[in-house]
Design an enzyme around this catalytic site. Structure first.
Site, PDB file in Angstrom:
ATOM      1  N   GLU A  61       0.654  -1.004   0.104  1.00 56.15           N
ATOM      2  CA  GLU A  61       0.358   0.084  -0.122  1.00 56.15           C
ATOM      3  C   GLU A  61       0.996   1.542  -0.106  1.00 56.15           C
ATOM      4  O   GLU A  61       1.164   1.370   0.787  1.00 56.15           O
ATOM      5  CB  GLU A  61      -0.580   0.346   1.229  1.00 56.15           C
ATOM      6  CG  GLU A  61      -1.928  -1.306   1.639  1.00 56.15           C
ATOM      7  CD  GLU A  61      -2.533  -1.116  -0.091  1.00 56.15           C
ATOM      8  OE1 GLU A  61      -2.812  -0.179  -0.329  1.00 56.15           O
ATOM      9  OE2 GLU A  61      -2.953  -2.292  -0.348  1.00 56.15           O
ATOM     10  N   CYS A 100      -2.152   8.746   2.272  1.00 59.49           N
ATOM     11  CA  CYS A 100      -1.981   8.217   1.192  1.00 59.49           C
ATOM     12  C   CYS A 100      -3.011   9.075   0.432  1.00 59.49           C
ATOM     13  O   CYS A 100      -2.981   8.690  -0.533  1.00 59.49           O
ATOM     14  CB  CYS A 100      -1.891   7.290   1.317  1.00 59.49           C
ATOM     15  SG  CYS A 100      -2.875   6.046   2.414  1.00 59.49           S
TER      16      CYS A 100
HETATM   17  P1  NAD Z   1       8.386   4.738   4.200  1.00 62.18           P
HETATM   18  O1  NAD Z   1       8.844   3.841   3.334  1.00 62.18           O
HETATM   19  O2  NAD Z   1      10.038   5.362   4.409  1.00 62.18           O
HETATM   20  O3  NAD Z   1       8.584   3.495   5.352  1.00 62.18           O
HETATM   21  C1  NAD Z   1       7.451   2.915   6.074  1.00 62.18           C
HETATM   22  C2  NAD Z   1       7.610   1.781   6.802  1.00 62.18           C
HETATM   23  O4  NAD Z   1       8.893   0.990   6.171  1.00 62.18           O
HETATM   24  C3  NAD Z   1       8.729   1.724   8.160  1.00 62.18           C
HETATM   25  O5  NAD Z   1       8.573   1.435   9.341  1.00 62.18           O
HETATM   26  C4  NAD Z   1      10.335   1.801   8.269  1.00 62.18           C
HETATM   27  O6  NAD Z   1      10.695   1.774   8.645  1.00 62.18           O
HETATM   28  C5  NAD Z   1       9.801   0.914   7.225  1.00 62.18           C
HETATM   29  N1  NAD Z   1      11.520   0.269   5.941  1.00 62.18           N
HETATM   30  C6  NAD Z   1      11.717   1.248   5.686  1.00 62.18           C
HETATM   31  N2  NAD Z   1      13.555   0.590   5.187  1.00 62.18           N
HETATM   32  C7  NAD Z   1      12.457  -0.734   5.043  1.00 62.18           C
HETATM   33  C8  NAD Z   1      13.975  -1.754   4.349  1.00 62.18           C
HETATM   34  N3  NAD Z   1      14.413  -1.971   3.587  1.00 62.18           N
HETATM   35  N4  NAD Z   1      12.467  -3.149   4.573  1.00 62.18           N
HETATM   36  C9  NAD Z   1      11.264  -2.856   5.203  1.00 62.18           C
HETATM   37  N5  NAD Z   1      10.671  -2.193   5.814  1.00 62.18           N
HETATM   38  C10 NAD Z   1      11.789  -1.013   5.829  1.00 62.18           C
HETATM   39  O7  NAD Z   1       7.319   4.953   3.905  1.00 62.18           O
HETATM   40  P2  NAD Z   1       6.660   6.415   6.169  1.00 62.18           P
HETATM   41  O8  NAD Z   1       7.726   7.496   5.332  1.00 62.18           O
HETATM   42  O9  NAD Z   1       6.837   6.179   6.986  1.00 62.18           O
HETATM   43  O10 NAD Z   1       5.247   6.815   5.489  1.00 62.18           O
HETATM   44  C11 NAD Z   1       4.863   7.659   4.232  1.00 62.18           C
HETATM   45  C12 NAD Z   1       4.562   7.047   3.303  1.00 62.18           C
HETATM   46  O11 NAD Z   1       3.389   6.075   2.928  1.00 62.18           O
HETATM   47  C13 NAD Z   1       3.978   7.847   2.066  1.00 62.18           C
HETATM   48  O12 NAD Z   1       4.815   7.498   0.784  1.00 62.18           O
HETATM   49  C14 NAD Z   1       1.969   7.676   2.095  1.00 62.18           C
HETATM   50  O13 NAD Z   1       1.222   7.767   0.343  1.00 62.18           O
HETATM   51  C15 NAD Z   1       2.286   6.309   2.131  1.00 62.18           C
HETATM   52  N6  NAD Z   1       1.624   5.169   2.740  1.00 62.18           N
HETATM   53  C16 NAD Z   1       0.372   4.529   1.979  1.00 62.18           C
HETATM   54  C17 NAD Z   1      -0.753   4.024   2.713  1.00 62.18           C
HETATM   55  C18 NAD Z   1      -1.804   3.134   1.401  1.00 62.18           C
HETATM   56  O14 NAD Z   1      -2.523   2.805   2.689  1.00 62.18           O
HETATM   57  N7  NAD Z   1      -1.101   3.344   0.074  1.00 62.18           N
HETATM   58  C19 NAD Z   1      -1.530   4.601   3.818  1.00 62.18           C
HETATM   59  C20 NAD Z   1      -0.192   5.039   4.636  1.00 62.18           C
HETATM   60  C21 NAD Z   1       1.017   6.171   3.804  1.00 62.18           C
END
Ligand code: NAD
Length: 510
Positions: A245, A279
């Site tokens: 997502e 999002c």
């Molecule tokens: P991010 O991708 O930086 O981090 C998300 C999660 O992934 C965190 O828990 C982080 O620690 C973890 N992570 C980081 N590197 C990783 C790796 N290599 N392997 C596994 N996990 C890892 O995102 P963010 O900055 O926390 O959130 C913002 C983003 O999330 C925005 O792009 C937003 O649009 C998206 N988002 C999407 C939805 C949806 O349902 N489509 C909902 C909310 C947020």
């Protein structure tokens, strides 16, 4: 100032992170970053507990998990304190979008999952001597990785779905907002789920990557496109299913026959709630020429009336993550430098120490500006005038994202027609954002916004393997397709072929 800082390791030798409140920049607490060994131990523990849980009837799992609701109601103020402290969001917003939505998700799945996951018989169109049963079997241990924008709800909803489906769960929340996830641990403990069935592992990207490699049976990931790509690659290598997502750049299309007052209110809420860190935020508006001036005037007026704050009554909180604030500044500066007009905001709010960016309305933007092409994920609303609905549609679809969209018209049939023409995982007509919170609705993006869907019946079943069980009904000693082959059997098969697919009656019955 960073709101997540590394601090010296203590006795255990594990890395430590110190967190601050994004509104006040005051320190909140520290967390210890869990290592790959810690994560593997959590997954092993979860795996030991899962068969006992999977052995319960779905309704019994529901009875246990539903105990979380009265606990959540009783402790709502304490939960709100934690969520507001680590995100800075308005208390009313935390209540509506985190706690209220969480209660709805728990109630919805605990009540309806027994029906949605019940074994079912599928009538066989051809093999009339067989019976087909579909049984929704749990996958095992599900790893859930979540972001910081809705730290309670986005972790709780997939957790409840995965648990109701009979899985154990290991959750890795964002390092920016870990304490909301610990509330979920607390909540489920108080519901008296078996020990080890749900565990939280804290840490940053390294801990998340370790979870993907720890032998889990599925990853449910919510976060950015950049990280989602890495997670998808790792899941592919490990041959485990996953849902991604990811981000969005949601378009809003305003037709000439729209109710402009409602559309303007919807634009302002869609763009600025949670300070645009949703999002499915409205990230770009296409409004047809005839109503562009009237609509824009209303949006600017309503935006100027929004109140930012850190305490008491206010509408818009801070950004939660400094890196995201820098993205917002870059997008607005790019637009300004290339001729866009800034009507409100366009700067950090100097009245607060924290990460506040003022709600910003831009006009005179063009489709090639960063603010129209890349996810801003902040309180910025660019408005672009278009000739007609066809141009709006073309520009809305000119994006690498496709998460959600909204269309505004008094003509519902036209609304539905335009919705179907938008390349987007979901679309809302005369409202905005709703989709994730509409629990029945499957949710998930197309293009770079994601893979797979969560929520509703489709999402719940995605935490299972739909096992097909075909049962012979009559116990004949042999089957026509079994050995031996002969010229007679060949001729009979040819007759079947001609009759079933070569005659009107055969086609009707097959
Ligand atoms: P991010 O991708 O930086 O981090 C998300 C999660 O992934 C965190 O828990 C982080 O620690 C973890 N992570 C980081 N590197 C990783 C790796 N290599 N392997 C596994 N996990 C890892 O995102 P963010 O900055 O926390 O959130 C913002 C983003 O999330 C925005 O792009 C937003 O649009 C998206 N988002 C999407 C939805 C949806 O349902 N489509 C909902 C909310 C947020």
């Amino acid at each position: 100032m960073a709101i997540v800082e590394s601090v010296a390791a203590e006795g255990s030798g594990r890395r430590r992170l110190r967190l601050r409140n994004p509104a006040t920049l005051e320190p909140i607490d520290e967390i210890e970053v869990q290592t790959a060994t810690d994560v593997r131990a959590a997954v092993e523990q979860a795996r030991k507990t899962q068969p006992e849980w999977a052995g319960l009837k779905v309704a019994e799992r529901g009875r246990i998990l539903a105990r979380a609701i009265p606990e959540l109601l009783a402790r709502q103020e304490e939960f709100l304190d934690v969520i507001v402290r680590e995100t800075g969001k308005p208390r009313a917003e935390a209540l509506a979008v985190e706690l209220l939505a969480a209660c709805d998700a728990i109630q919805f799945y605990t009540k309806r999952a027994p029906k949605m996951l019940a074994d079912r018989t599928v009538p066989m169109h051809l093999l009339k001597t067989k019976k087909l049963r579909i049984s929704y079997r749990p996958l095992g241990v599900v790893g859930i990785i979540t972001p910081w924008n809705f730290p309670f709800m986005l972790a709780l909803s997939p957790t409840i779905q995965a648990l109701m489906a009979g899985n154990a769960v290991v959750l890795k929340p964002s390092e920016v907002t870990p304490f909301s996830a610990l509330l979920i641990q607390d909540l489920l403990r108080s519901a008296r789920i078996p020990d080890g069935l749900f565990q939280v592992v804290l840490g940053d990207g390294e801990t998340g990557a370790a979870l993907v490699e720890a032998g889990v049976n599925k990853i449910s990931f919510t976060g950015s496109v950049r990280t989602g790509r890495k997670v998808g690659e790792a899941c592919g290598r490990n041959l485990i299913p996953f849902t991604l997502e990811l981000g969005g750049k949601d378009p809003m299309i305003v037709c000439a026959d729209a109710d402009l007052e409602r559309a303007a209110n919807g634009a302002v809420y869609g763009a600025f709630s949670n300070a645009g860190q949703v999002c499915v935020s409205t990230e770009r508006v296409y409004v047809v020429e005839e109503v562009a001036d009237a609509f824009t005037r209303k949006v600017i007026e309503k935006t100027a009336a929004l109140r930012q704050g850190a305490n008491g009554e206010f509408d818009v909180g801070p950004m939660i993550w400094p890196t995201q604030l820098e993205t917002v500044e870059r997008h607005v500066e790019d637009a300004r430098a290339r001729g866009a007009a800034v009507h409100t905001g366009g700067r950090r709010n100097p009245d607060f120490p924290g990460l506040f960016y003022e709600p910003t309305v831009l006009t005179g933007v063009t489709q090639d500006m960063m603010v129209m092409r890349e996810e801003t994920f902040g309180p910025v609303l660019p408005i672009l005038r278009v000739r007609d609905e066809e141009e709006a549609l073309r520009l809305a679809n000119d994006s690498r994202y496709g998460l959600n969209a909204n269309v505004w018209t008094r003509d519902r049939r036209k609304g539905e027609r335009l919705a179907k023409a938008v390349q987007s995982g979901s679309v809302v007509v005369n409202d905005c954002m709703l989709t994730y919170g509409a629990t029945e609705s499957p949710f998930g993006g197309v293009k770079e916004s994601g893979i797979g869907q969560v929520n509703g019946e489709i999402g719940l079943r995605s935490y299972c393997h739909a096992q097909s069980i075909i049962i012979d009904r009559f116990g004949a000693k042999s089957e026509v397709l079994w050995y031996p082959y002969s010229a007679k059997k060949l001729a009979w098969l040819q007759r079947v072929l001609r009759w079933v697919w070569g005659t009107p009656l055969g086609r009707l019955l097959s």
